[in-house]
Enzyme design. Structure first.
Site, PDB file in Angstrom:
ATOM      1  N   LYS A 118      -6.091   0.508  -1.568  1.00 15.87           N
ATOM      2  CA  LYS A 118      -5.824   1.817  -2.166  1.00 15.87           C
ATOM      3  C   LYS A 118      -6.485   2.870  -1.792  1.00 15.87           C
ATOM      4  CE  LYS A 118      -3.590  -0.866  -4.732  1.00 15.87           C
ATOM      5  NZ  LYS A 118      -2.320  -1.118  -4.468  1.00 15.87           N
ATOM      6  N   GLU A 290      -0.855   5.222  -6.075  1.00 12.37           N
ATOM      7  CA  GLU A 290      -0.714   4.357  -4.747  1.00 12.37           C
ATOM      8  C   GLU A 290       0.408   4.001  -4.317  1.00 12.37           C
ATOM      9  OE1 GLU A 290      -2.207   1.088  -7.390  1.00 12.37           O
ATOM     10  OE2 GLU A 290      -0.415   0.314  -7.977  1.00 12.37           O
ATOM     11  N   ARG A 294       6.735  -3.403  -1.381  1.00 13.20           N
ATOM     12  CA  ARG A 294       7.216  -4.447  -1.773  1.00 13.20           C
ATOM     13  C   ARG A 294       8.396  -4.234  -2.745  1.00 13.20           C
ATOM     14  NH1 ARG A 294       5.882  -5.151  -7.197  1.00 13.20           N
ATOM     15  NH2 ARG A 294       3.647  -4.781  -7.375  1.00 13.20           N
TER      16      ARG A 294
END
Length: 453
Positions: A118, A290, A294
């Site tokens: 992050k 963030e 995916r």
């Protein structure tokens, strides 16, 4: 059209079923994997092959890298789709899949590594001109240095794991007295959940909106956005209701930011699916939160408003096709889509409620999209996330979509485990949600009002 010969789906339940359906529609042979707890599960029938990978605990099955790589080798697969959750954002695993001679269907390992941490993701976002809120580097050193880092940001503070996601390990601290204890607890949870105790600090934005932008890239330098989703309705930092488009925001502002994000990621060379998550404060300002490298649980609402099968698009991109051949020349945002996540959990305290699904009958309306990971008579075990189903609706207007989703949830018959449908209905029918006045504290507000009533 570039095409995989065979794809292993390294996930379970509704996640695996979703990916397997798209692979079947594309004519790509697939391999499902299962633990002992999932033997006989209905999603296995969607694949051409099904392979046992271990006992029920996830670390001995769905997180067993050696077992999954052996499935790739044994079946001769040339692709592996990780779904979402489990190993979908594990850069080491992605590289191992590639080393085994198969393509990891997701971003290149270097992007998973860069964006999965992050603080490094925040640094990259800031370097490329994205709006980033105040935060720290990974914490190290003594208590005094941690307190100084918090003081520089300003209270209230949110302590966050530097690796992982899903809200695990995120703890607030509203004073120096609370901070050190929160850091200790967050580090412990991060170590257990992500095998890394690293944590960092962010300014805690009270009652923010959570808006995320769907991105798709290819291996030829192309990146586009597929509009945004609002994911503000959450419990314990985990999303419950998602919708697209985000209600009540200036469409010109949102559209310009989406284009800016896509151009930034194109400049960086991002090469597959991803989601850039933003917080929106009460002042309307966006700040980078963030990036998830995916497919997201909530991708279905984007599919409903754009007409794009994101799993198929992701697979085709990973196979080497260009975005110009994968997507239409213009990407519409038609009507409004909303998704509710149905969990086996206490509808007031939101703790998991494992047990046997004595009755499990999803709504049968053909205009309602239901993605299930369970069948009637199946056990909901404590080994996995208790998500029972995603219920997704699409309508011409947001009001019509809310009404359609409430009707579908009322038609859902679930007995044998407690479930969160009552809480979902309370939220959807609240004046605040209907007005589009959404924020991450809405669930708590609505449930307090329900108790008083």
């Amino acid at each position: 059209m570039a095409k995989f010969k065979k794809v292993v789906v390294a996930n379970r339940g509704a996640v695996a079923a979703r990916v397997l359906r798209s692979l079947r529609a594309m004519g790509i042979p697939s391999v499902a994997v299962y633990s002992d707890a999932d033997a006989g599960a209905s999603y296995l029938s969607l694949a051409q092959e099904a392979v046992r990978i271990g006992p029920a605990p996830a670390r001995e099955s769905y997180l067993n890298v050696d077992a999954l790589l052996e499935v790739v080798r044994r079946t001769g697969a040339d692709g592996l789709h990780p779904g979402y959750g489990f190993l979908s954002e594990n850069a080491v695993f992605a590289a191992q899949v590639e080393a085994a001679g198969a393509r990891f269907i997701g971003p290149s390992p270097r992007w998973i590594e860069a964006m999965g941490h992050k603080t490094r993701a925040r640094e990259l976002a800031a370097e490329h001109g994205m709006p980033v809120g105040r935060g720290s580097a990974v914490l190290s050193g003594d208590a005094d240095s941690m307190l100084r880092a918090a003081e520089a940001i300003g209270y209230p503070i949110l302590v966050k794991p530097a690796s992982g996601g899903g809200g695990i390990g995120m703890l607030p601290a509203r004073s120096p007295q609370e901070l050190l204890g929160a850091i200790e607890r967050a580090s412990s949870m991060a170590q257990r959940g992500f095998a890394s105790a690293e944590v960092y600090l962010e300014r805690l934005v009270d009652r923010p909106r959570h808006v995320e932008f769907q991105i798709l890239g290819d291996r030829h330098g192309g990146v586009v956005h597929l509009h945004e989703r609002d994911c503000s309705v959450q419990r314990r930092h985990q999303k419950l209701i998602e919708e697209s488009p985000a209600p009540g925001l200036d469409r010109q502002v949102v559209g310009a930011l989406a284009e800016r994000i896509a151009q930034t990621l194109q400049t960086m060379g991002y090469d597959n699916i991803g989601t850039v998550e933003m917080l929106v404060g009460l002042d309307g300002e966006f700040s980078f939160l963030e990036m998830n490298t995916r497919l997201q649980v909530e991708h279905g609402v984007t599919e409903e408003v754009t007409g794009v099968d994101l799993v198929a698009a992701q697979v085709r991109s990973a196979a080497g096709e260009r975005l110009a051949d994968i997507l239409p020349s213009t990407l519409p945002c038609n009507g409004h889509a909303i998704q509710a996540r149905v969990y086996a959990e206490d509808p007031k305290r939101f703790f998991p409620s494992p047990g046997r699904l004595e009755v499990f009958v999803p709504p049968s309306d053909p205009d309602v999209r239901v993605e299930c990971g369970y069948d009637q008579g199946q056990d909901v075990t404590p080994h996995y996330d208790p998500l029972l189903a995603k219920v997704i609706v699409h309508a011409a207007t947001r009001g019509e979509a809310i009404d359609r989703l409430m009707k579908a949830l009322r038609a859902f018959r679930i007995e044998g485990v407690r479930n969160n449908v009552p809480a979902l209905l309370e939220i959807l029918d609240s004046p605040e949600f209907r007005a589009g006045d959404v924020h991450t504290g809405l669930l708590a507000d609505v449930m307090k009002q329900a108790v008083r009533a």
